[in-house]
Structures are given as structure tokens and as C-alpha cells.
Design an enzyme around this catalytic site. Structure first.
Site, PDB file in Angstrom:
ATOM      1  N   GLY A 201     -31.801 -45.069 -59.385  1.00 40.09           N
ATOM      2  CA  GLY A 201     -30.945 -45.767 -58.184  1.00 40.09           C
ATOM      3  C   GLY A 201     -31.475 -47.163 -57.617  1.00 40.09           C
ATOM      4  CB  THR A 202     -34.836 -48.887 -58.211  1.00 36.26           C
ATOM      5  OG1 THR A 202     -35.051 -48.520 -59.759  1.00 36.26           O
ATOM      6  CG2 THR A 202     -35.595 -48.124 -57.433  1.00 36.26           C
ATOM      7  CD  GLU A 421     -35.224 -28.326 -37.087  1.00 32.26           C
ATOM      8  OE1 GLU A 421     -35.844 -29.147 -37.237  1.00 32.26           O
ATOM      9  OE2 GLU A 421     -34.973 -27.232 -38.042  1.00 32.26           O
TER      10      GLU A 421
END
Ligand code: ADP
Ligand code: ZN
Length: 607
Positions: A201-202, A421
Site C-alpha cells: 500500500g505504499t 480500557e
């Protein structure tokens, strides 16, 4: 792109054959129920008694009709024996009708060969699946290189944002392809092959297309995985075909994506490696050695795994030019966002610089995705243009998958998730070297039930030991909170644990961050993918004592991380309770809200 199995013609064929066989089996059992099976002796007695009215003699079965004692007409069958007198007996006893039959060609063929064919088919199918091929087997032989008309390849360097250095280096290739003769007259020496290294994806494919677009030459592309076929020889012939197409259309550009699928170390796997891949690789080497750059054909290949490539590919005269396509830095991300935002309508208030800041580690494809998602979200809400909120949501989606409001947690579960979280968040807030928390949420998203978003400050390329230790403590923040508040453990922390273990292992075996072991690389899979042959041979030097020490050191890091997290959360239990109350009320807290809670400036929550 992943292809789905059921589209494979072999797969359909397999199910049809299975269906036919089952049908035939059912058919034969049904007939069995109506037929009386006689011993051969009984059959002969019946002939002599004059009870048989009809006989059909096939090579493997004798069927017919006979009358039983009650005078009922019944079907029978019996196994034939070597009985030369049968016809004579039938004649002498006045059996009215008898003849020989041949079994139908199809039935006998399917009955005898069907199961074997089925097994073979199944085996083929499994092998193809295992190799991740899944490609249409019917189309083998021909390369599936897609030719793009030079006039259609409208992609130019303008469409590729960032990667300034890569573009610079590729300029030379463009100049050559534009006019190979002129380039050579000027004494330019041109590489045969260019290897682009970079994460998926670069923009490697995009760059290659842009080279063709800039030079105005045809672009032929294929993927390494397409070459690695089930049938030996197919890959090699596809490679030949690809190069032939390139030569016919010279000057031209050939692009091979995922070259690592073909170009892995030979003899890497146990049992001497993979014949098909090896043949394909050899063919590629032969083609590369065989063609002359004067012909005006340039090969560009892309991979994200330079470490696994066969050294033969990197020798002079082959892929002798290697260009790194890095993950985009802040300014590049802004440029990439600009390029893609041009294609959609966005509000004036949208600040792409802020989006770029919020997306460290994202590659071009992710950023293109964010812009696209933002546009879709805006459209879904009937807005005329995308606003900042759409972009924020788009980032979350691309990062962790869409929010899953359909998952309804019980109040008890929600409370546990909120504590989990909050645990991550507070540990991260209290540790100086941990990445700042950007957001915390108990809205399920992707695989996660809740999420804590951390973003590094600026661009970071190196991690210190302290940072790694803090990271592990933050990862254990969730589990520590559960343990302190509920005094019980849930499965919610499994991903945290696995991440922490991976990092701790790397610290000891790769980064040399353990004092006891020191800076020795004991990494057992430098590639990441399991490569049986290499793993074993690489790790055999590890003595039992050393492996034990590695385990001890990893465990120590893990224990330290958990201890740190426990200590922080015990000390700040009040802050944690406050954060949980706010989370249950608002579901998501941003960095300012978190800051307020942690600073203790919080007004008590009613209820
Ligand atoms: P790779 O081949 O490295 O896996 P691609 O070239 O296929 O990546 O990139 C996928 C998509 O991501 C491109 O089609 C483009 O839309 C976008 N993209 C990636 N890098 C860039 C970039 N530098 N500039 C603009 N768009 C980019
Ligand atoms: Zn967690």
C-alpha cells in the site's frame, strides 16, 4: 486481493462429481431392496425347477425374474460363476428369455474410476488451496499479464504524492524508455531491473504505472503469486509469455508484483524446496539474462519482503537497482491526502494537516481509503460534502474496522470493558515514555469490544528499552484493571497478552535488550512467515541452556510490565473509577476529557 474458493471451476466440478456418485450409490441401494439375492446354487436349482422366466447375464452380475413358491413374480440377482454349462442349462430347462448384457460404459467407468478421480480432484483442490493459488486452473499457460494501452495509462508522477527520492531515481528509467536509442548514444547505462521495496500500500504499483505513463510506453503487469501454479511448468511458461509480450511491444515496462512469491530462497523449505517455484524463478533469471536492454524493455518488481529474496535475483545484470518506497512521513501523508481529496467534495473547515498528524504509520492505500470512507459517510448522511467528523470516523474505521453498534453488551460486561480500557488509558497517562492517549472508547469496533487509541508524538523510527517496557505495561493495563476491580480474569485481554509477549520476545531475541543475554540476535524467524527448513537449521545452534535463559528473560519482562500496571492502577483507583463512570455515560472520551479526569478536576458524576 484475496480470491474466494467457490469461484474456482475445479471446485464446482468437484461438487458435481460428488453429487453424481452419491446419486448412483443411492440408486443402487434402492434397487437392492427390491431384488432378491440368490446364491448361484439356488439360481441353478430355480432354473431346473422351471421357476426362472427371464435372465440377463452381465460380466459381473446375473439378473432376472423368477417365481417363488407363492407364485409371485420377483426380481433376483446373483453373482456369476465360471459356468460354461449355463447357456445349456437355460436352454434345456426352457427359460423363455435370456440374453447377455454389457454394463453401460459410463456406469462401469464411473463405478471403477469414479472414486479415484474424485480423490485426485480433491487432492488437486486441496493443494491449490494450500498454496494460496486459487486461480483459475483452466487458463494456465498464458500469462495473465494485463496490458495497459499507453494512452490509457494516464497515471503520472503527479498522481504519486510523496516518495520524492523514489521518483527521482525512476526519472532515469523514464528518460530511457522515452527514447532508448538516444539514451544509449549519450552513454547512459541502464539497469535491467528495478526492485521496489516497501510495505503493502505504499504506492509501488502506482509508481511503476507512473513510470510507464510518464514515458508513454505500454505497461504489462503480473503478480508473482500468479506464477506459482499447481502444475509444474505453468509458471515458467507464463514468465516466458510476459517477457515476449514486453519485447513485442518494446519499448515497454513489465511490472511483477509480489516477486517474493517466486523469488524466495531456493532450497528454503524442507525436502529441497518447491519445484514449480524454482522452475519459475530459473525461467525469470534466464529471461533477464537473455534480454538486452537495447531492446527497450525494463522490468520493475515489487516486494515487501526483500529479506526472503534469492540472492541470485539481486546480482548485477538482474535487479541491480533497488529503491526503497518508505512509509510516508507527515508531509508526505498530507500530500497524499491532498491528491485524493481532490476527487471528492470536502468542507472548507476540513484540515488535512490535522488528519495527516493523526495517522502516523498509515500508508498511501490507507489514506486513500480514509478519504473514500469520509466521502461515503458524508453521502450516507445526505451531506453535500465531507466534514471533519466524517474524516475522524473514517480514520477509526480504517484503523479498527467499522463500529459495531449491533453488539449489545450486558451492563456487567460494559462495566468490565470500561475498566479494561480505562486501565490501558491510565497506565499510558502515568508512564512518561508511553505514547500519548488520543481517545478511549467502549463502542465495539472490528474485533475489539473497546479501544484505547495511542498515537506517537511525531515520527518515530527507534524505540528505546524504556519505551518498550512502558508499552508492555500499557498493554497489561487492561488485565491489571480487571484483576484489581473484579479480582477475576476474562478473555478480553488475550490480544493484549499476545502483543506484549511478541514485543517482549523481540526485546530479548532481536533488540538485545536483555542484560543477561546481551546483544545477540537469536531471532528464529527473521522473515515472520514460518519457513520450516530455515527455522530449524537456523535455530539448531541455540543450546538448551540458552533457550531456557531466553524464556526466563521474556517472563521477567512480562512480569515487570504487569507489576508496573498493577501498581499504577492501585494507586490511582479513584481516577479509574471516575473514568469508568464517564465512559459508561459518554461511551467515548477524547484526549481533553481524559486529561481532565486524570488531573482530578472532574465534577462528580451523578448516579
Ligand atoms: P503497493 O503496490 O505498494 O501495494 P499500490 O500502488 O497498489 O501499493 O497503492 C494502492 C493505492 O493507494 C493506490 O492506488 C493509490 O490510490 C494509493 N496510494 C498509495 N501510495 C500513494 C501515493 N504515494 N500517492 C497517492 N496515492 C497513493
Ligand atoms: Zn486491552
Amino acid at each position: 486481493m484475496k480470491e474466494k474458493m467457490p469461484k474456482n471451476p475445479w471446485f464446482i466440478f468437484f461438487w458435481i462429481s460428488l453429487f453424481i456418485i452419491i446419486f448412483m450409490l443411492m440408486n443402487s441401494t434402492r434397487q437392492k431392496a427390491q431384488e432378491v439375492e440368490l446364491d448361484y446354487s439356488q439360481f441353478k436349482q430355480n432354473i431346473k425347477a422351471g421357476m426362472i422366466s427371464m435372465v440377463e447375464v452381465a460380466p459381473e452380475i446375473i439378473k432376472g425374474q423368477f417365481k417363488n413358491e407363492k407364485g409371485e413374480l420377483l426380481k433376483f440377482k446373483t453373482k456369476p460363476m465360471n459356468d460354461p454349462n449355463l447357456v445349456k442349462d437355460l436352454e434345456e430347462n426352457n427359460v423363455p428369455k435370456f440374453n447377455g448384457v454389457e454394463k453401460s460404459w459410463l456406469t462401469s467407468f464411473l463405478l471403477s474410476w469414479g472414486p479415484i478421480i474424485l480423490l485426485l480432484l480433491f487432492w488437486f483442490w486441496m493443494m491449490r488451496g494450500m498454496m494460496g493459488g486459487g486461480k483459475q486452473a483452466m487458463a494456465f499457460g498464458k500469462s495473465k499479464a494485463k496490458a495497459a494501452n499507453p494512452n490509457q495509462t494516464k497515471v503520472t508522477f503527479k498522481d504519486v504524492a510523496g516518495c520524492a527520492e523514489a521518483k527521482e531515481e525512476l526519472q532515469e528509467i523514464v528518460a530511457f524508455l522515452k527514447d532508448p536509442a538516444k539514451f544509449q548514444k549519450l552513454g547512459g547505462k541502464i539497469p535491467k531491473g528495478v526492485l521496489l521495496f516497501g510495505a503493502p500500500g505504499t504506492g509501488k504499483t502506482l509508481l511503476a504505472k507512473a513510470v510507464a505513463g510518464e514515458a508513454g510506453v505500454p505497461f504489462f503487469s503480473a503478480s508473482g503469486s500468479e506464477f506459482v501454479e499447481m502444475f509444474v511448468g505453468v509458471g515458467a511458461s507464463r514468465v516466458r509469455d510476459l517477457f515476449e509480450q514486453g519485447r513485442k511491444n518494446a519499448p515497454s515496462l513489465l511490472f511483477i508484483d509480489e516477486i517474493d512469491a517466486v523469488g524466495r530462497h531456493r532450497f528454503a523449505g524442507i525436502g529441497g524446496g518447491h519445484d514449480e517455484r524454482e522452475q519459475t524463478l530459473n525461467q525469470m533469471l534466464v529471461e533477464m539474462d537473455g534480454f538486452d536492454t537495447k531492446e527497450g524493455v525494463i522490468l520493475i518488481a515489487a516486494t515487501n519482503r526483500p529479506d526472503v529474496l534469492d540472492p541470485a535475483l539481486l546480482r548485477p545484470g538482474r535487479f541491480d537497482r533497488q529503491i526503497v518506497v518508505p512509509n510516508p512521513a507527515l508531509s508526505d501523508r498530507k500530500e497524499i491526502l491532498d491528491v485524493h481529496a481532490k476527487n471528492i467534495k470536502i468542507d472548507a473547515e476540513v484540515n488535512l494537516q490535522v488528519i495527516a498528524k493523526r495517522t502516523p504509520g498509515f500508508v498511501g492505500a490507507d489514506l486513500a481509503n480514509i478519504v473514500n470512507e469520509a466521502a461515503l459517510l458524508a453521502a450516507r448522511k445526505d451531506q453535500t460534502s465531507a466534514n471533519m467528523k466524517n474524516f475522524e470516523e473514517a480514520i477509526d474505521r480504517v484503523m479498527a474496522g467499522p463500529a459495531r453498534k449491533s453488539i449489545v453488551s450486558t451492563p456487567d460486561e460494559l462495566k468490565k470493558i470500561a475498566y479494561h480500557e480505562s486501565g490501558h488509558t491510565i497506565v499510558a497517562k502515568m508512564l512518561p515514555k508511553a505514547d500519548p492517549v488520543h481517545k478511549v472508547s467502549i463502542i465495539p469496533r472490528g474485533q475489539a469490544l473497546g479501544l484505547t487509541w495511542q498515537l506517537p508524538d511525531g515520527e518515530k523510527h527507534l524505540t528505546t528499552k524504556e519505551e518498550a517496557m512502558d508499552k508492555i505495561a500499557v498493554l497489561f493495563g487492561g488485565r491489571a484493571a480487571e484483576q484489581i476491580v473484579f479480582n477475576e480474569l476474562s478473555t478480553g485481554a488475550s490480544n493484549d497478552i499476545s502483543q506484549a509477549t511478541k514485543l517482549a520476545t523481540k526485546m530479548v531475541t532481536t533488540f538485545g535488550m536483555s542484560d543477561k543475554i546481551g546483544p545477540i540476535s537469536l531471532d528464529k524467524d527473521s522473515g515472520g512467515e514460518v519457513f520450516l527448513g530455515r527455522d530449524i537449521s537456523k535455530n539448531s545452534h541455540l543450546s538448551e541452556k540458552m533457550s531456557e535463559l531466553v524464556d526466563i528473560e521474556i517472563k521477567k519482562i512480562i512480569d515487570d510490565g504487569l507489576k508496573t500496571a498493577m501498581a499504577i492502577l492501585k494507586k490511582h483507583k479513584k481516577i479509574m473509577d471516575d473514568m469508568v463512570a464517564q465512559l459508561l455515560k459518554k461511551e467515548t472520551l477524547d484526549s481533553d476529557e481524559i486529561e481532565t479526569i486524570v488531573k482530578g478536576r472532574l465534577e462528580p458524576v451523578a448516579g
